[in-house]
Design a protein around this motif. Structure first.
Motif, PDB file in Angstrom:
ATOM      1  N   ALA A  33      -5.096  -4.486 -10.340  1.00 24.37           N
ATOM      2  CA  ALA A  33      -5.050  -4.394 -11.801  1.00 24.37           C
ATOM      3  C   ALA A  33      -6.357  -4.885 -12.429  1.00 24.37           C
ATOM      4  CB  ALA A  33      -3.870  -5.197 -12.339  1.00 24.37           C
ATOM      5  N   ALA A  34      -6.859  -6.002 -11.967  1.00 30.21           N
ATOM      6  CA  ALA A  34      -8.054  -6.589 -12.568  1.00 30.21           C
ATOM      7  C   ALA A  34      -9.298  -5.737 -12.335  1.00 30.21           C
ATOM      8  CB  ALA A  34      -8.282  -7.991 -12.009  1.00 30.21           C
ATOM      9  N   GLN A  35      -9.389  -5.111 -11.174  1.00 32.09           N
ATOM     10  CA  GLN A  35     -10.582  -4.338 -10.833  1.00 32.09           C
ATOM     11  C   GLN A  35     -10.386  -2.828 -10.958  1.00 32.09           C
ATOM     12  OE1 GLN A  35     -13.741  -5.234 -10.139  1.00 32.09           O
ATOM     13  NE2 GLN A  35     -13.121  -7.297 -10.759  1.00 32.09           N
ATOM     14  N   GLU A  36      -9.201  -2.431 -11.410  1.00 35.71           N
ATOM     15  CA  GLU A  36      -8.884  -1.009 -11.589  1.00 35.71           C
ATOM     16  C   GLU A  36      -9.157  -0.213 -10.305  1.00 35.71           C
ATOM     17  OE1 GLU A  36     -11.014   0.229 -15.087  1.00 35.71           O
ATOM     18  OE2 GLU A  36      -9.751  -0.989 -16.382  1.00 35.71           O
ATOM     19  N   ILE A  37      -8.661  -0.762  -9.199  1.00 35.41           N
ATOM     20  CA  ILE A  37      -8.736  -0.104  -7.894  1.00 35.41           C
ATOM     21  C   ILE A  37      -7.322   0.342  -7.565  1.00 35.41           C
ATOM     22  CG2 ILE A  37      -9.247  -0.387  -5.438  1.00 35.41           C
ATOM     23  CD1 ILE A  37     -11.130  -2.721  -6.229  1.00 35.41           C
ATOM     24  N   PRO A  38      -7.117   1.634  -7.277  1.00 37.68           N
ATOM     25  CA  PRO A  38      -5.765   2.081  -6.946  1.00 37.68           C
ATOM     26  C   PRO A  38      -5.163   1.234  -5.820  1.00 37.68           C
ATOM     27  CG  PRO A  38      -7.251   3.950  -7.155  1.00 37.68           C
ATOM     28  CD  PRO A  38      -8.092   2.715  -7.208  1.00 37.68           C
ATOM     29  N   LEU A  39      -3.932   0.781  -6.017  1.00 38.06           N
ATOM     30  CA  LEU A  39      -3.270  -0.109  -5.067  1.00 38.06           C
ATOM     31  C   LEU A  39      -3.225   0.490  -3.664  1.00 38.06           C
ATOM     32  CD1 LEU A  39      -1.933  -2.847  -4.824  1.00 38.06           C
ATOM     33  CD2 LEU A  39       0.220  -1.806  -5.510  1.00 38.06           C
ATOM     34  N   LYS A  40      -2.929   1.777  -3.567  1.00 37.02           N
ATOM     35  CA  LYS A  40      -2.882   2.437  -2.253  1.00 37.02           C
ATOM     36  C   LYS A  40      -4.244   2.365  -1.563  1.00 37.02           C
ATOM     37  CE  LYS A  40       0.549   4.868  -0.476  1.00 37.02           C
ATOM     38  NZ  LYS A  40       1.365   4.280   0.521  1.00 37.02           N
ATOM     39  N   TYR A  41      -5.304   2.609  -2.311  1.00 38.72           N
ATOM     40  CA  TYR A  41      -6.657   2.585  -1.744  1.00 38.72           C
ATOM     41  C   TYR A  41      -7.081   1.157  -1.407  1.00 38.72           C
ATOM     42  CZ  TYR A  41     -11.412   4.152  -0.887  1.00 38.72           C
ATOM     43  OH  TYR A  41     -12.615   4.442  -0.286  1.00 38.72           O
ATOM     44  N   LEU A  42      -6.602   0.208  -2.198  1.00 43.70           N
ATOM     45  CA  LEU A  42      -6.936  -1.191  -1.957  1.00 43.70           C
ATOM     46  C   LEU A  42      -6.394  -1.667  -0.608  1.00 43.70           C
ATOM     47  CD1 LEU A  42      -8.353  -3.690  -3.083  1.00 43.70           C
ATOM     48  CD2 LEU A  42      -6.223  -4.266  -4.261  1.00 43.70           C
ATOM     49  N   ASP A  43      -5.313  -1.068  -0.123  1.00 45.02           N
ATOM     50  CA  ASP A  43      -4.788  -1.419   1.204  1.00 45.02           C
ATOM     51  C   ASP A  43      -5.884  -1.316   2.265  1.00 45.02           C
ATOM     52  OD1 ASP A  43      -2.161  -1.988   0.497  1.00 45.02           O
ATOM     53  OD2 ASP A  43      -1.459   0.051   0.869  1.00 45.02           O
ATOM     54  N   ALA A  44      -6.617  -0.216   2.262  1.00 45.09           N
ATOM     55  CA  ALA A  44      -7.681  -0.009   3.249  1.00 45.09           C
ATOM     56  C   ALA A  44      -8.822  -1.007   3.036  1.00 45.09           C
ATOM     57  CB  ALA A  44      -8.213   1.418   3.167  1.00 45.09           C
ATOM     58  N   ILE A  45      -9.106  -1.325   1.800  1.00 41.02           N
ATOM     59  CA  ILE A  45     -10.164  -2.282   1.489  1.00 41.02           C
ATOM     60  C   ILE A  45      -9.785  -3.662   2.025  1.00 41.02           C
ATOM     61  CG2 ILE A  45     -11.489  -3.374  -0.365  1.00 41.02           C
ATOM     62  CD1 ILE A  45     -11.872  -0.274  -0.130  1.00 41.02           C
ATOM     63  N   ILE A  46      -8.575  -4.080   1.716  1.00 44.25           N
ATOM     64  CA  ILE A  46      -8.087  -5.395   2.160  1.00 44.25           C
ATOM     65  C   ILE A  46      -8.074  -5.460   3.685  1.00 44.25           C
ATOM     66  CG2 ILE A  46      -6.031  -6.881   2.245  1.00 44.25           C
ATOM     67  CD1 ILE A  46      -7.565  -7.028  -0.441  1.00 44.25           C
ATOM     68  N   THR A  47      -7.633  -4.391   4.332  1.00 38.63           N
ATOM     69  CA  THR A  47      -7.605  -4.360   5.797  1.00 38.63           C
ATOM     70  C   THR A  47      -9.008  -4.543   6.363  1.00 38.63           C
ATOM     71  OG1 THR A  47      -5.628  -2.973   5.832  1.00 38.63           O
ATOM     72  CG2 THR A  47      -7.006  -2.955   7.810  1.00 38.63           C
ATOM     73  N   GLY A  48      -9.991  -3.828   5.807  1.00 33.84           N
ATOM     74  CA  GLY A  48     -11.367  -3.960   6.271  1.00 33.84           C
ATOM     75  C   GLY A  48     -11.911  -5.370   6.085  1.00 33.84           C
ATOM     76  N   LEU A  49     -11.651  -5.970   4.934  1.00 33.78           N
ATOM     77  CA  LEU A  49     -12.123  -7.322   4.659  1.00 33.78           C
ATOM     78  C   LEU A  49     -11.435  -8.346   5.555  1.00 33.78           C
ATOM     79  CD1 LEU A  49     -12.200  -7.127   0.746  1.00 33.78           C
ATOM     80  CD2 LEU A  49     -14.183  -7.081   2.302  1.00 33.78           C
ATOM     81  N   ARG A  50     -10.151  -8.134   5.796  1.00 35.29           N
ATOM     82  CA  ARG A  50      -9.397  -9.036   6.676  1.00 35.29           C
ATOM     83  C   ARG A  50      -9.877  -8.915   8.119  1.00 35.29           C
ATOM     84  NH1 ARG A  50      -4.134  -7.670   5.220  1.00 35.29           N
ATOM     85  NH2 ARG A  50      -4.085  -6.309   7.010  1.00 35.29           N
ATOM     86  N   ASN A  51     -10.048  -7.674   8.586  1.00 34.13           N
ATOM     87  CA  ASN A  51     -10.515  -7.449   9.960  1.00 34.13           C
ATOM     88  C   ASN A  51     -11.921  -8.005  10.183  1.00 34.13           C
ATOM     89  OD1 ASN A  51      -8.111  -6.214  10.600  1.00 34.13           O
ATOM     90  ND2 ASN A  51      -8.924  -4.134  10.456  1.00 34.13           N
ATOM     91  N   ALA A  52     -12.726  -8.037   9.128  1.00 32.02           N
ATOM     92  CA  ALA A  52     -14.075  -8.585   9.230  1.00 32.02           C
ATOM     93  C   ALA A  52     -14.082 -10.118   9.161  1.00 32.02           C
ATOM     94  CB  ALA A  52     -14.959  -8.008   8.117  1.00 32.02           C
TER      95      ALA A  52
END
Length: 139
Positions: A33-52
């Motif tokens: 909500a704060a960054q206006e990133i679609p929640l579905k797409y944010l899943d992949a972002i969060i996964t990448g950041l977590r895996n890193a």
């Protein structure tokens, strides 16, 4: 050169998490909500950041995300590498893509130097610096 969306959104998500003052981390829906990133797409972002290894769940599943290091210890290049391999502007010397002209190419040194300038800028810029620069521009 154009940064892909995952890298750009990854940086925005990391900024949002670093700005969060909650003791329990930031929920994915709030980042979205704060960054206006679609929640579905944010899943992949969060996964990448977590895996890193850049973020973790504060208290396991269904809890908010926190940084694993201080914002001053996380470079833009760390975030870039969560989604992309080593930065390479030209494929001349990439393993598997070596150009047959690499040893006689008059332009290769220019491309390698430009690559190094961009990479060094990304490595020397921290999440903390980006946040502080933005805050100063808003005042």
């Amino acid at each position: 050169m154009k940064m892909n969306t995952k890298v750009r959104y990854g940086l925005r998500a990391m900024i949002e998490i670093s700005n969060n003052e909650s003791s329990t981390g930031m929920l994915q829906k709030d980042i979205s909500a704060a960054q206006e990133i679609p929640l579905k797409y944010l899943d992949a972002i969060i996964t990448g950041l977590r895996n890193a290894g850049l973020i973790v769940n504060f208290a396991g599943k269904r809890s908010g995300y926190i940084l694993t290091m201080q914002p001053g210890e996380i470079s833009v290049y760390d975030i870039y590498r969560a989604f992309e391999p080593e930065l390479t502007l030209v494929n001349c010397a990439c393993p598997g893509n070596e150009c047959s002209r690499i040893h006689i190419c008059p332009a290769k040194d220019y491309w390698f130097e430009l690559n190094n300038v961009i990479k060094n800028q990304m490595e020397s810029t921290t999440l903390e610096q980006i946040v502080k620069t933005f805050e100063m521009s808003m005042n």
